[in-house]
Motif scaffolding. Structure first.
Motif, mmCIF file in Angstrom:
data_model
loop_
_atom_site.group_PDB
_atom_site.id
_atom_site.type_symbol
_atom_site.label_atom_id
_atom_site.label_comp_id
_atom_site.label_asym_id
_atom_site.label_seq_id
_atom_site.Cartn_x
_atom_site.Cartn_y
_atom_site.Cartn_z
ATOM 1 N N ILE A 1 1.979 9.618 -8.208
ATOM 2 C CA ILE A 1 0.959 8.566 -8.121
ATOM 3 C C ILE A 1 1.282 7.433 -9.094
ATOM 4 O O ILE A 1 1.257 6.259 -8.729
ATOM 5 N N LEU A 2 1.602 7.781 -10.335
ATOM 6 C CA LEU A 2 1.865 6.768 -11.357
ATOM 7 C C LEU A 2 3.155 5.997 -11.094
ATOM 8 O O LEU A 2 3.306 4.866 -11.559
ATOM 9 N N ASN A 3 4.081 6.574 -10.335
ATOM 10 C CA ASN A 3 5.341 5.902 -10.023
ATOM 11 C C ASN A 3 5.265 4.989 -8.808
ATOM 12 O O ASN A 3 6.261 4.347 -8.462
ATOM 13 N N THR A 4 4.110 4.910 -8.160
ATOM 14 C CA THR A 4 3.990 3.984 -7.029
ATOM 15 C C THR A 4 4.101 2.553 -7.551
ATOM 16 O O THR A 4 3.745 2.274 -8.700
ATOM 17 N N PRO A 5 4.601 1.635 -6.723
ATOM 18 C CA PRO A 5 4.746 0.248 -7.188
ATOM 19 C C PRO A 5 3.425 -0.395 -7.605
ATOM 20 O O PRO A 5 3.388 -1.198 -8.531
ATOM 21 N N GLU A 6 2.343 -0.003 -6.959
ATOM 22 C CA GLU A 6 1.040 -0.590 -7.274
ATOM 23 C C GLU A 6 0.618 -0.268 -8.701
ATOM 24 O O GLU A 6 0.100 -1.134 -9.413
ATOM 25 N N MET B 1 0.848 -1.176 0.000
ATOM 26 C CA MET B 1 0.000 0.000 0.000
ATOM 27 C C MET B 1 0.895 1.241 0.000
ATOM 28 O O MET B 1 1.884 1.298 0.718
ATOM 29 N N SER B 2 0.533 2.204 -0.818
ATOM 30 C CA SER B 2 1.239 3.480 -0.863
ATOM 31 C C SER B 2 0.328 4.573 -0.319
ATOM 32 O O SER B 2 -0.860 4.616 -0.639
ATOM 33 N N GLU B 3 0.886 5.436 0.518
ATOM 34 C CA GLU B 3 0.168 6.588 1.046
ATOM 35 C C GLU B 3 0.971 7.825 0.689
ATOM 36 O O GLU B 3 2.140 7.936 1.050
ATOM 37 N N LEU B 4 0.331 8.740 -0.024
ATOM 38 C CA LEU B 4 0.997 9.952 -0.478
ATOM 39 C C LEU B 4 0.286 11.174 0.080
ATOM 40 O O LEU B 4 -0.947 11.200 0.155
ATOM 41 N N HIS B 5 1.050 12.175 0.458
ATOM 42 C CA HIS B 5 0.484 13.427 0.962
ATOM 43 C C HIS B 5 1.110 14.563 0.170
ATOM 44 O O HIS B 5 2.333 14.623 0.030
ATOM 45 N N ILE C 1 -4.263 7.294 -1.283
ATOM 46 C CA ILE C 1 -3.945 5.964 -0.757
ATOM 47 C C ILE C 1 -4.208 4.961 -1.876
ATOM 48 O O ILE C 1 -5.294 4.951 -2.465
ATOM 49 N N ILE C 2 -3.212 4.122 -2.157
ATOM 50 C CA ILE C 2 -3.299 3.178 -3.266
ATOM 51 C C ILE C 2 -3.074 1.767 -2.752
ATOM 52 O O ILE C 2 -2.069 1.502 -2.084
#
Length: 135
Positions: A20-25, A1-5, A64-65
Protein backbone atom coordinates in the motif's frame (compact mmCIF):
# COMPACT_ATOMS: atom_id res chain seq x y z
CA UNK A 1 -5.52 5.03 -9.19
CA UNK A 2 -4.09 1.88 -7.64
CA UNK A 3 -6.17 -1.24 -7.00
CA UNK A 4 -4.65 -3.93 -4.82
CA UNK A 5 -6.01 -7.38 -3.97
CA UNK A 6 -4.61 -9.51 -1.18
CA UNK A 7 -5.46 -13.13 -0.48
CA UNK A 8 -4.74 -14.82 1.88
CA UNK A 9 -4.28 -12.12 4.50
CA UNK A 10 -3.58 -13.99 7.77
CA UNK A 11 -0.03 -13.16 8.85
CA UNK A 12 0.49 -10.83 5.88
CA UNK A 13 0.00 -7.43 7.53
CA UNK A 14 3.59 -6.28 6.97
CA UNK A 15 3.60 -7.23 3.27
CA UNK A 16 0.17 -5.69 2.69
CA UNK A 17 1.19 -2.43 4.38
CA UNK A 18 4.40 -2.28 2.34
CA UNK A 19 2.48 -2.75 -0.93
CA UNK A 20 0.00 0.00 0.00
CA UNK A 21 2.73 2.47 0.99
CA UNK A 22 4.69 1.75 -2.21
CA UNK A 23 1.84 2.79 -4.49
CA UNK A 24 2.61 5.95 -6.50
CA UNK A 25 -0.25 7.81 -4.84
CA UNK A 26 1.10 7.38 -1.33
CA UNK A 27 4.84 7.16 -1.93
CA UNK A 28 4.78 10.55 -3.68
CA UNK A 29 3.31 12.36 -0.66
CA UNK A 30 5.29 14.74 1.53
CA UNK A 31 6.91 13.06 4.53
CA UNK A 32 4.44 14.40 7.10
CA UNK A 33 1.45 13.20 5.06
CA UNK A 34 3.18 9.91 4.27
CA UNK A 35 3.79 9.19 7.96
CA UNK A 36 0.17 10.00 8.82
CA UNK A 37 -1.08 7.69 6.08
CA UNK A 38 1.36 5.01 7.19
CA UNK A 39 -0.03 5.12 10.74
CA UNK A 40 -3.63 4.99 9.50
CA UNK A 41 -3.03 2.16 7.04
CA UNK A 42 -1.08 0.14 9.56
CA UNK A 43 -3.88 0.38 12.11
CA UNK A 44 -6.52 -0.65 9.58
CA UNK A 45 -4.50 -3.46 7.97
CA UNK A 46 -3.47 -4.99 11.31
CA UNK A 47 -7.07 -4.92 12.53
CA UNK A 48 -8.42 -6.52 9.34
CA UNK A 49 -5.74 -9.21 9.13
CA UNK A 50 -6.08 -10.00 12.83
CA UNK A 51 -9.82 -9.81 13.49
CA UNK A 52 -11.97 -9.68 10.34
CA UNK A 53 -12.10 -13.41 9.68
CA UNK A 54 -12.85 -16.37 11.95
CA UNK A 55 -9.97 -18.62 12.97
CA UNK A 56 -8.95 -20.90 10.10
CA UNK A 57 -10.17 -18.50 7.41
CA UNK A 58 -7.62 -16.54 5.38
CA UNK A 59 -9.99 -14.01 3.80
CA UNK A 60 -9.25 -11.21 1.37
CA UNK A 61 -8.61 -7.49 1.41
CA UNK A 62 -9.08 -5.12 -1.52
CA UNK A 63 -7.56 -1.65 -1.36
CA UNK A 64 -8.32 1.16 -3.81
CA UNK A 65 -6.22 4.33 -3.65
CA UNK A 66 -6.95 7.60 -5.44
CA UNK A 67 -5.05 10.88 -5.38
CA UNK A 68 -6.37 14.31 -6.32
CA UNK A 69 -6.20 17.16 -3.82
CA UNK A 70 -6.52 14.39 -1.24
CA UNK A 71 -5.62 10.76 -0.80
CA UNK A 72 -8.67 8.49 -0.64
CA UNK A 73 -8.06 4.92 0.47
CA UNK A 74 -10.89 2.40 0.42
CA UNK A 75 -10.47 -0.88 2.32
CA UNK A 76 -12.91 -3.70 1.50
CA UNK A 77 -13.08 -7.08 3.20
CA UNK A 78 -15.63 -9.86 3.47
CA UNK A 79 -15.06 -10.45 7.16
CA UNK A 80 -17.32 -10.15 10.16
CA UNK A 81 -19.28 -6.86 10.02
CA UNK A 82 -17.42 -4.29 12.10
CA UNK A 83 -17.93 -0.53 12.17
CA UNK A 84 -14.92 0.95 13.94
CA UNK A 85 -16.59 4.35 14.11
CA UNK A 86 -19.25 3.04 16.52
CA UNK A 87 -16.71 2.40 19.25
CA UNK A 88 -16.25 4.81 22.10
CA UNK A 89 -13.03 6.82 22.15
CA UNK A 90 -10.61 5.90 24.93
CA UNK A 91 -10.05 8.21 27.87
CA UNK A 92 -6.69 9.69 26.86
CA UNK A 93 -6.53 11.71 30.09
CA UNK A 94 -5.81 8.57 32.11
CA UNK A 95 -2.18 7.64 32.81
CA UNK A 96 -0.83 5.03 30.35
CA UNK A 97 -0.86 2.20 32.90
CA UNK A 98 -4.53 2.80 33.76
CA UNK A 99 -5.83 2.79 30.18
CA UNK A 100 -7.62 -0.33 28.98
CA UNK A 101 -6.23 -2.00 25.85
CA UNK A 102 -7.97 -1.13 22.59
CA UNK A 103 -9.53 1.87 20.91
CA UNK A 104 -6.45 4.06 20.60
CA UNK A 105 -5.92 3.25 16.92
CA UNK A 106 -9.45 4.29 15.97
CA UNK A 107 -9.03 7.41 18.09
CA UNK A 108 -5.87 8.32 16.17
CA UNK A 109 -7.61 7.69 12.84
CA UNK A 110 -10.39 10.10 13.78
CA UNK A 111 -7.85 12.74 14.81
CA UNK A 112 -5.48 12.41 11.85
CA UNK A 113 -7.80 11.84 8.88
CA UNK A 114 -9.91 14.56 7.30
CA UNK A 115 -12.79 12.17 6.69
CA UNK A 116 -13.67 8.56 7.52
CA UNK A 117 -16.67 6.59 6.26
CA UNK A 118 -17.84 3.07 7.00
CA UNK A 119 -20.57 1.04 5.35
CA UNK A 120 -21.52 -2.61 5.12
CA UNK A 121 -22.72 -3.43 1.62
CA UNK A 122 -23.09 -6.76 -0.20
CA UNK A 123 -21.52 -8.65 2.71
CA UNK A 124 -18.47 -6.37 2.66
CA UNK A 125 -16.98 -4.02 5.23
CA UNK A 126 -16.02 -0.84 3.40
CA UNK A 127 -13.88 1.63 5.29
CA UNK A 128 -12.80 4.77 3.43
CA UNK A 129 -10.29 7.27 4.80
CA UNK A 130 -9.41 10.64 3.29
CA UNK A 131 -6.47 12.94 3.89
CA UNK A 132 -6.09 16.37 2.25
CA UNK A 133 -2.61 16.77 0.82
CA UNK A 134 -0.45 19.67 -0.22
CA UNK A 135 0.80 19.74 -3.77
Amino acid sequence: MSELHFQPIKGQARQILKAILNTPEISSCRMKEFLTLQLACEEIVVNITSYAYPEGSDGYLDVIIQKTDRIVIRFEDGGVPFNPLEHKSPDVTLPWKQRPIGGLGIYLLRRKMDDIHYEYVDNKNILTIEKVIQK
